[in-house]
Scaffold this motif. Structure first.
Motif, PDB file in Angstrom:
ATOM      1  N   GLY A 106       0.843  -1.185   0.000  1.00 30.63           N
ATOM      2  CA  GLY A 106       0.000   0.000   0.000  1.00 30.63           C
ATOM      3  C   GLY A 106       0.881   1.238   0.000  1.00 30.63           C
ATOM      4  N   TRP A 107       0.422   2.302  -0.635  1.00 30.40           N
ATOM      5  CA  TRP A 107       1.207   3.535  -0.688  1.00 30.40           C
ATOM      6  C   TRP A 107       0.290   4.719  -0.902  1.00 30.40           C
ATOM      7  CZ3 TRP A 107       1.254  -0.488  -4.075  1.00 30.40           C
ATOM      8  CH2 TRP A 107       0.701  -0.264  -5.347  1.00 30.40           C
ATOM      9  N   ALA A 108       0.776   5.891  -0.539  1.00 32.85           N
ATOM     10  CA  ALA A 108       0.024   7.129  -0.718  1.00 32.85           C
ATOM     11  C   ALA A 108       1.014   8.278  -0.836  1.00 32.85           C
ATOM     12  CB  ALA A 108      -0.911   7.370   0.473  1.00 32.85           C
ATOM     13  N   GLY A 109       0.665   9.266  -1.650  1.00 33.08           N
ATOM     14  CA  GLY A 109       1.502  10.456  -1.779  1.00 33.08           C
ATOM     15  C   GLY A 109       2.391  10.475  -2.991  1.00 33.08           C
ATOM     16  N   PHE A 110       2.400   9.421  -3.779  1.00 36.26           N
ATOM     17  CA  PHE A 110       3.222   9.327  -4.981  1.00 36.26           C
ATOM     18  C   PHE A 110       2.750   8.123  -5.783  1.00 36.26           C
ATOM     19  CE2 PHE A 110       5.429   7.658  -1.232  1.00 36.26           C
ATOM     20  CZ  PHE A 110       5.371   6.303  -1.510  1.00 36.26           C
ATOM     21  N   THR A 111       3.264   7.983  -6.993  1.00 32.85           N
ATOM     22  CA  THR A 111       2.923   6.824  -7.809  1.00 32.85           C
ATOM     23  C   THR A 111       3.898   5.680  -7.539  1.00 32.85           C
ATOM     24  OG1 THR A 111       4.258   7.623  -9.664  1.00 32.85           O
ATOM     25  CG2 THR A 111       1.927   8.227  -9.635  1.00 32.85           C
ATOM     26  N   ALA A 112       3.430   4.463  -7.721  1.00 29.18           N
ATOM     27  CA  ALA A 112       4.259   3.285  -7.471  1.00 29.18           C
ATOM     28  C   ALA A 112       5.355   3.122  -8.521  1.00 29.18           C
ATOM     29  CB  ALA A 112       3.378   2.026  -7.450  1.00 29.18           C
ATOM     30  N   ILE A 113       5.018   3.458  -9.751  1.00 30.49           N
ATOM     31  CA  ILE A 113       5.910   3.221 -10.884  1.00 30.49           C
ATOM     32  C   ILE A 113       6.447   4.541 -11.426  1.00 30.49           C
ATOM     33  CG2 ILE A 113       6.052   2.351 -13.258  1.00 30.49           C
ATOM     34  CD1 ILE A 113       5.685   0.087 -11.330  1.00 30.49           C
ATOM     35  N   ARG A 114       7.758   4.592 -11.628  1.00 29.15           N
ATOM     36  CA  ARG A 114       8.366   5.703 -12.351  1.00 29.15           C
ATOM     37  C   ARG A 114       8.449   5.285 -13.819  1.00 29.15           C
ATOM     38  NH1 ARG A 114      14.444   8.226 -11.254  1.00 29.15           N
ATOM     39  NH2 ARG A 114      14.235  10.068 -12.585  1.00 29.15           N
ATOM     40  N   ASP A 115       7.759   6.000 -14.667  1.00 28.84           N
ATOM     41  CA  ASP A 115       7.598   5.601 -16.064  1.00 28.84           C
ATOM     42  C   ASP A 115       8.603   6.348 -16.949  1.00 28.84           C
ATOM     43  OD1 ASP A 115       6.720   4.738 -18.514  1.00 28.84           O
ATOM     44  OD2 ASP A 115       4.595   5.113 -18.108  1.00 28.84           O
ATOM     45  N   PHE A 116       9.549   5.590 -17.515  1.00 29.04           N
ATOM     46  CA  PHE A 116      10.569   6.182 -18.377  1.00 29.04           C
ATOM     47  C   PHE A 116      10.211   6.078 -19.858  1.00 29.04           C
ATOM     48  CE2 PHE A 116      13.146   5.398 -14.578  1.00 29.04           C
ATOM     49  CZ  PHE A 116      13.918   6.543 -14.523  1.00 29.04           C
ATOM     50  N   ARG A 117       9.081   5.471 -20.177  1.00 29.30           N
ATOM     51  CA  ARG A 117       8.730   5.296 -21.586  1.00 29.30           C
ATOM     52  C   ARG A 117       8.610   6.649 -22.293  1.00 29.30           C
ATOM     53  NH1 ARG A 117       3.578   1.550 -20.830  1.00 29.30           N
ATOM     54  NH2 ARG A 117       3.306   3.140 -19.203  1.00 29.30           N
ATOM     55  N   GLY A 118       9.266   6.752 -23.431  1.00 30.41           N
ATOM     56  CA  GLY A 118       9.290   8.004 -24.173  1.00 30.41           C
ATOM     57  C   GLY A 118      10.516   8.846 -23.881  1.00 30.41           C
TER      58      GLY A 118
ATOM     59  N   GLY B 106      20.757   8.442 -26.708  1.00 30.74           N
ATOM     60  CA  GLY B 106      19.672   8.987 -27.492  1.00 30.74           C
ATOM     61  C   GLY B 106      18.633   7.994 -27.933  1.00 30.74           C
ATOM     62  N   HIS B 107      18.725   6.743 -27.449  1.00 27.88           N
ATOM     63  CA  HIS B 107      17.745   5.732 -27.820  1.00 27.88           C
ATOM     64  C   HIS B 107      16.466   5.926 -27.004  1.00 27.88           C
ATOM     65  CE1 HIS B 107      21.640   3.289 -28.524  1.00 27.88           C
ATOM     66  NE2 HIS B 107      21.268   3.880 -29.662  1.00 27.88           N
ATOM     67  N   GLU B 108      15.333   5.859 -27.652  1.00 25.53           N
ATOM     68  CA  GLU B 108      14.062   6.010 -26.943  1.00 25.53           C
ATOM     69  C   GLU B 108      13.770   4.781 -26.086  1.00 25.53           C
ATOM     70  OE1 GLU B 108       9.262   6.644 -27.766  1.00 25.53           O
ATOM     71  OE2 GLU B 108      10.708   6.803 -29.421  1.00 25.53           O
ATOM     72  N   LEU B 109      13.382   5.014 -24.855  1.00 28.80           N
ATOM     73  CA  LEU B 109      13.008   3.925 -23.949  1.00 28.80           C
ATOM     74  C   LEU B 109      11.543   3.572 -24.189  1.00 28.80           C
ATOM     75  CD1 LEU B 109      14.732   5.254 -20.694  1.00 28.80           C
ATOM     76  CD2 LEU B 109      15.604   3.562 -22.309  1.00 28.80           C
ATOM     77  N   LYS B 110      11.294   2.293 -24.472  1.00 29.29           N
ATOM     78  CA  LYS B 110       9.949   1.875 -24.859  1.00 29.29           C
ATOM     79  C   LYS B 110       9.247   1.020 -23.816  1.00 29.29           C
ATOM     80  CE  LYS B 110      11.055   2.103 -29.780  1.00 29.29           C
ATOM     81  NZ  LYS B 110      11.097   1.379 -31.074  1.00 29.29           N
ATOM     82  N   ILE B 111      10.007   0.383 -22.909  1.00 34.14           N
ATOM     83  CA  ILE B 111       9.370  -0.516 -21.954  1.00 34.14           C
ATOM     84  C   ILE B 111       9.801  -0.290 -20.504  1.00 34.14           C
ATOM     85  CG2 ILE B 111       9.065  -2.345 -23.670  1.00 34.14           C
ATOM     86  CD1 ILE B 111      11.491  -3.763 -22.445  1.00 34.14           C
ATOM     87  N   THR B 112      10.691   0.656 -20.249  1.00 33.75           N
ATOM     88  CA  THR B 112      11.269   0.811 -18.919  1.00 33.75           C
ATOM     89  C   THR B 112      10.291   1.467 -17.943  1.00 33.75           C
ATOM     90  OG1 THR B 112      13.479   0.997 -19.881  1.00 33.75           O
ATOM     91  CG2 THR B 112      13.208   1.699 -17.588  1.00 33.75           C
ATOM     92  N   GLU B 113       9.873   0.704 -16.938  1.00 37.71           N
ATOM     93  CA  GLU B 113       9.022   1.186 -15.859  1.00 37.71           C
ATOM     94  C   GLU B 113       9.661   0.734 -14.545  1.00 37.71           C
ATOM     95  OE1 GLU B 113       4.535   0.901 -17.014  1.00 37.71           O
ATOM     96  OE2 GLU B 113       5.570  -0.812 -17.923  1.00 37.71           O
TER      97      GLU B 113
END
Length: 250
Positions: free
Chosen positions: A167-179, A185-192
C-alpha cells in the motif's frame, strides 16, 4: 540523489490494538514535507486488530487436507484460506491472491513478532491504510508526506526475502521512463521502475527480520518522480500466474 537520508525510527513500543501509529512516529522523528515513511504491515495490522487466535479458528476439510500436505497447522492454513480470494498453488506451499491484488506465500499471514498462538493478517485495504496514516501525520505534524505499507516477500528465481510495497500514498508506485531517451539517445519503450518496491526493499534492510525493533523507516530528500500505480499485472498479462494455474490446479 546523493543527499537522501534514511533513518530507522527507534523507540516504538510493542504495538497493541488501538495504538496510533502516526502519533507514535511523529513523537520520535522530525518530519518534513516530501518525506517518505515506510511502515511494516505487522505493526499497522496489530494496531488495527487484524489478528486472530489459532484456538478460535476451526479448520475446514480443505484446510485439513492442505495442512497435512504441507506439514502445517490446519488452523493456520484456514487463516490463509480466509485471507485469500484465489489459490494459485497448493504445494509445497500455498501461493494465493488477496483481495487487493497482491499475490504472496500463505497470503501474507504471519506468526512472527506476535504472541504465541496468534496470527497476523495483512491489512484488507493497504492503499486505504496508507492514505489514512498520511492524513493522520498531516493533521499531527502539518506536513505532507508519502507513506508505504510493506510486507516481506520471497522472489521467483532468487533466494531470500525482500520488502515489497502493498500500500502507498503520496506518490505513484511506478516511475515511467517510456518516451524518455538513454545516454545514447535511444528512446526507452518498456522501462518502468518500481520505485515504491525499491524504497520498501531498503526499508526492510533497515528494519531487519528478527528482533531489531525498527518497524518504521523515514526517507528524507527523495527526488520526485512521475508515473502510474499499475504495479500488478492483470490476469491476462501475468504469464507466471497463468502457467502456475495450469500446472498446479487447486
Amino acid at each position: 540523489m546523493e543527499n537522501i537520508v534514511v533513518t530507522g525510527i527507534r523507540g516504538l513500543p510493542l504495538i497493541k490494538a488501538g495504538d496510533n501509529i502516526a502519533a507514535m512516529i511523529c513523537e520520535r522523528v522530525t518530519i518534513e514535507d516530501g518525506d517518505i515513511v515506510s511502515i511494516a504491515s505487522t505493526i499497522y495490522s496489530k494496531a488495527k486488530g487484524y489478528t486472530k487466535a489459532l484456538v478460535d479458528i476451526i479448520p475446514s476439510d480443505k484446510a485439513l487436507r492442505l495442512g497435512k500436505l504441507n506439514g502445517e497447522d490446519p488452523r493456520f492454513v484456514q487463516a490463509v484460506l480466509d485471507a485469500s480470494v484465489d489459490i494459485i498453488m497448493e504445494y509445497p506451499f500455498i501461493l494465493s491472491e488477496l483481495s487487493f491484488g497482491h499475490i504472496g506465500v500463505r497470503a501474507g499471514v504471519d506468526q512472527s513478532n506476535i504472541d504465541d498462538g496468534m496470527v497476523i493478517f495483512l491489512p484488507p485495504n493497504p492503499m486505504q491504510a496508507a492514505a489514512k496514516v498520511q492524513e493522520e501525520i498531516r493533521q499531527i505534524a502539518g506536513k505532507n508526506v508519502g507513506i508505504i505499507i510493506t510486507d516481506t516477500c520471497g522472489r521467483s528465481f532468487r533466494r531470500g526475502q525482500t520488502g515489497h510495497a502493498i500500500g502507498w500514498a503520496g506518490f505513484t508506485a511506478i516511475r515511467d521512463f517510456r518516451g524518455d531517451v538513454d545516454l545514447f539517445g535511444h528512446e526507452l519503450k518498456i522501462t518502468e521502475e518500481a520505485v515504491v518496491d525499491e524504497i520498501a526493499g531498503f526499508a526492510n534492510f533497515v528494519m531487519g527480520e528478527s528482533n531489531n525493533g525498527v518497524p518504521a523507516v523515514l526517507f528524507h530528500n527523495c527526488p520526485p518522480w512521475a508515473g502510474h500505480d499499475n504495479i500488478y499485472f492483470t490476469k491476462d498479462e501475468d504469464i507466471t500466474r497463468r502457467l502456475l494455474k495450469e500446472k498446479c490446479p487447486s
